[in-house]
Design a protein around this motif. Structure first.
Motif, PDB file in Angstrom:
ATOM      1  N   UNK A 148      45.641  19.771   1.737  1.00  0.00           N
ATOM      2  CA  UNK A 148      44.362  20.463   1.595  1.00  0.00           C
ATOM      3  C   UNK A 148      43.187  19.507   1.403  1.00  0.00           C
ATOM      4  N   UNK A 149      42.061  19.944   1.961  1.00  0.00           N
ATOM      5  CA  UNK A 149      40.795  19.223   1.829  1.00  0.00           C
ATOM      6  C   UNK A 149      39.903  20.050   0.913  1.00  0.00           C
ATOM      7  N   UNK A 150      39.573  19.481  -0.221  1.00  0.00           N
ATOM      8  CA  UNK A 150      38.674  20.135  -1.178  1.00  0.00           C
ATOM      9  C   UNK A 150      37.582  19.126  -1.531  1.00  0.00           C
ATOM     10  N   UNK A 151      36.350  19.580  -1.392  1.00  0.00           N
ATOM     11  CA  UNK A 151      35.202  18.724  -1.676  1.00  0.00           C
ATOM     12  C   UNK A 151      34.550  19.168  -2.991  1.00  0.00           C
ATOM     13  N   UNK A 152      33.665  18.339  -3.479  1.00  0.00           N
ATOM     14  CA  UNK A 152      32.939  18.683  -4.697  1.00  0.00           C
ATOM     15  C   UNK A 152      31.446  18.458  -4.507  1.00  0.00           C
TER      16      UNK A 152
END
Length: 166
Positions: free
Chosen positions: A161-165
């Motif tokens: 998974x790709x999760x950004x902030x």
């Protein structure tokens, strides 16, 4: 004007009408920043707010380099928990039924695993037993596992998974 050419200021106006205080102006700027973050965050399918930070995702998967590129193209950073609460929320980002494994923003280029991709020192870590695996050195990438622990892998091409902030 007085005799020496000095302008006389209406002191009563300044005494009774000082204008907005600096604390109100600071609150207003904070509010504007939070609204701007929220406006950006609502464009994603999955959003979680922890403190002042938003974690966002489309629930896409990709390699580490794809994840970094995806976030940076949007003016964001790859997710990196800064405390236990953020780490716990990220490890269950899509709910308890989904095994959430994701890339996190750790710089392994120097093999010390002590800084993020912007070379800022880590304020928090949660390495699994035997991690960081220093044998990986500069060829590895770091992921947050579904158990909430961090681990380094040689296989930076895994589709997680790709999760950004923001």
């Amino acid at each position: 004007m007085c005799k020496q050419g000095w302008k006389i200021i209406n002191w009563q106006h300044h005494l009774y009408n000082p204008g907005p205080s600096s604390s109100i102006m600071k609150e207003l700027e904070t509010f504007k920043t939070n609204v701007a973050k929220l406006e950006r965050a609502i464009n994603y399918d999955y959003v979680q707010r922890v403190g002042e930070k938003y974690f966002v995702s489309y629930k896409d998967r990709g390699s580490f380099s794809m994840a970094v590129e995806f976030c940076s193209q949007r003016g964001l950073e790859l997710a990196l928990p800064q405390n236990t609460e953020e780490n716990d929320r990220l490890s269950h980002f899509f709910g308890s039924d989904d095994n959430t494994v994701m890339w996190i923003n750790i710089n392994n280029k120097k093999g010390n695993f002590e800084v993020d991709m912007e070379n800022r020192p880590l304020k928090f870590d949660k390495w699994a037993v035997g991690q960081p695996d220093r044998s990986v050195q500069d060829t590895g990438c770091t992921m947050l596992t579904e158990s909430g622990f961090w681990r380094v892998t040689h296989d930076c091409f895994q589709h997680v998974y790709i999760i950004c902030q923001l």
